[in-house]
Design an enzyme around this catalytic site. Structure first.
Site, PDB file in Angstrom:
ATOM      1  N   PRO A 121      32.192  44.960  34.165  1.00  0.00           N
ATOM      2  CA  PRO A 121      31.946  46.391  34.374  1.00  0.00           C
ATOM      3  C   PRO A 121      30.468  46.744  34.199  1.00  0.00           C
ATOM      4  O   PRO A 121      30.045  47.838  34.564  1.00  0.00           O
ATOM      5  CB  PRO A 121      32.825  47.075  33.317  1.00  0.00           C
ATOM      6  CG  PRO A 121      33.260  46.017  32.374  1.00  0.00           C
ATOM      7  CD  PRO A 121      33.105  44.694  33.043  1.00  0.00           C
TER       8      PRO A 121
ATOM      9  N   ARG B 178      37.122  39.237  54.509  1.00  0.00           N
ATOM     10  CA  ARG B 178      37.513  39.861  55.782  1.00  0.00           C
ATOM     11  C   ARG B 178      36.319  40.126  56.687  1.00  0.00           C
ATOM     12  O   ARG B 178      36.474  40.447  57.857  1.00  0.00           O
ATOM     13  CB  ARG B 178      38.359  41.118  55.562  1.00  0.00           C
ATOM     14  CG  ARG B 178      37.667  42.256  54.900  1.00  0.00           C
ATOM     15  CD  ARG B 178      38.669  43.290  54.459  1.00  0.00           C
ATOM     16  NE  ARG B 178      39.495  43.800  55.550  1.00  0.00           N
ATOM     17  CZ  ARG B 178      39.062  44.652  56.469  1.00  0.00           C
ATOM     18  NH1 ARG B 178      37.817  45.079  56.447  1.00  0.00           N
ATOM     19  NH2 ARG B 178      39.870  45.071  57.416  1.00  0.00           N
TER      20      ARG B 178
ATOM     21  N   ASP C  54      35.507  50.257  60.198  1.00  0.00           N
ATOM     22  CA  ASP C  54      36.132  50.575  58.921  1.00  0.00           C
ATOM     23  C   ASP C  54      35.362  51.648  58.178  1.00  0.00           C
ATOM     24  O   ASP C  54      34.165  51.790  58.360  1.00  0.00           O
ATOM     25  CB  ASP C  54      36.153  49.331  58.010  1.00  0.00           C
ATOM     26  CG  ASP C  54      37.329  48.429  58.301  1.00  0.00           C
ATOM     27  OD1 ASP C  54      38.256  48.894  58.965  1.00  0.00           O
ATOM     28  OD2 ASP C  54      37.294  47.267  57.861  1.00  0.00           O
TER      29      ASP C  54
ATOM     30  N   GLU D 197      35.266  40.643  25.491  1.00  0.00           N
ATOM     31  CA  GLU D 197      34.294  41.734  25.387  1.00  0.00           C
ATOM     32  C   GLU D 197      33.065  41.484  26.244  1.00  0.00           C
ATOM     33  O   GLU D 197      32.213  42.346  26.378  1.00  0.00           O
ATOM     34  CB  GLU D 197      33.865  41.933  23.933  1.00  0.00           C
ATOM     35  CG  GLU D 197      34.999  42.300  23.005  1.00  0.00           C
ATOM     36  CD  GLU D 197      35.736  43.542  23.455  1.00  0.00           C
ATOM     37  OE1 GLU D 197      35.095  44.587  23.597  1.00  0.00           O
ATOM     38  OE2 GLU D 197      36.951  43.452  23.674  1.00  0.00           O
TER      39      GLU D 197
END
Ligand code: ADE
Length: 250
Positions: free
Chosen positions: A94, A159, A174, A121
């Site tokens: 993150p 993709r 897209d 962590e």
């Protein structure tokens, strides 16, 4: 494209990467996915891959040794297999830079990716430095581990590999490829629970349909993701639509 994944949960792969578009791409040899169990690279008999953080605090930190050893083993195996270009190493965290369509495109241009699934962590900071890893986050929220994030990254990247999605135009069109959200779509029936499909889509008038879609894509983006508008490369028609939408709705 070759993709190697390093994880403490090898059993969760291929999971969703084994079905649909990507499943077929793998069967056709366009994407070669291999999964490596990080614990195999641990040097102690308990197969430990984490340790307590220096300085104290909650949670465990992924130790550098097994991770670096795993990536080096993958690199060595690939070099022995005749691949010369060094692979891009992606670490899911993150704390990373956000995954965007542009980043997926850049990664898709590389012949070989190694995706390291972060856990606990965090990962010892020296892993990032030694492996020259690109830290990638899939969004501003915290998952318990990087496996789902790795799957998202792999799906978004694979993709874009030529041939994986049959209709190259559909990839180009897209959402986000042109920097905007997609226009709304409809299929039969023409009226569903009293709600009719917009007239223009039934008209067979290709130019009118194209204009309607371009306009609806802009309307949606303006409403839901105004941040994208500033970054999007808008042509003269789009800029005119935008002025019109802003004047009318604002
Ligand atoms: N690991 C935990 N949360 C994550 C996130 N949002 N993106 C990437 N890896 C993660």
């Amino acid at each position: 494209m070759r993709i190697d994944v390093v994880t403490i949960f090898p059993g969760v792969f291929p999971g969703p990467l084994g079905v649909g578009t990507l499943g077929r791409a793998r069967e056709r040899g366009l994407v070669d996915l291999a999964v490596w169990d990080l614990r195999e690279f641990s040097s102690d008999r308990h197969r430990t891959v984490d340790d307590i953080p220096y300085g104290g605090g909650a949670g465990m930190v992924m130790a550098p040794e097994p991770l670096v050893r795993a990536v080096e083993a993958i690199r060595a195996a690939r070099t022995a297999g005749g691949h010369s270009e060094s692979p891009a190493v992606v670490l899911t965290t993150p704390q990373g830079e956000r995954l965007t369509q542009a980043r997926a495109r850049t990664l898709a241009a590389r012949p070989h990716l190694i995706v390291v699934c972060g856990r606990y962590e965090g990962v010892d900071e020296r892993v990032v430095e030694v492996l020259e890893a690109e830290e990638v986050s899939i969004g501003d929220y915290v998952l318990s581990g990087g496996e789902l994030a790795a799957m998202v990254i792999i799906e978004a990247v694979a993709r874009l590999v030529p041939g994986v999605v049959g209709d190259a135009e559909s990839v180009a069109r897209d959402s986000f490829s042109e920097g905007l959200l997609d226009h709304p779509s409809y299929t039969r029936p023409a009226v569903f629970r009293g709600r009719a499909v917009p007239e223009v889509l039934l008209s067979g008038h290709h130019e009118a349909i194209r204009r309607w879609r371009a306009r609806e894509a802009l309307r949606r983006t303006l409403l839901r993701r105004p941040d994208l508008i500033d970054e999007a490369a808008l042509d003269a028609e789009a800029r005119a639509f935008l002025t019109e939408l802003r004047n009318r709705d604002g």
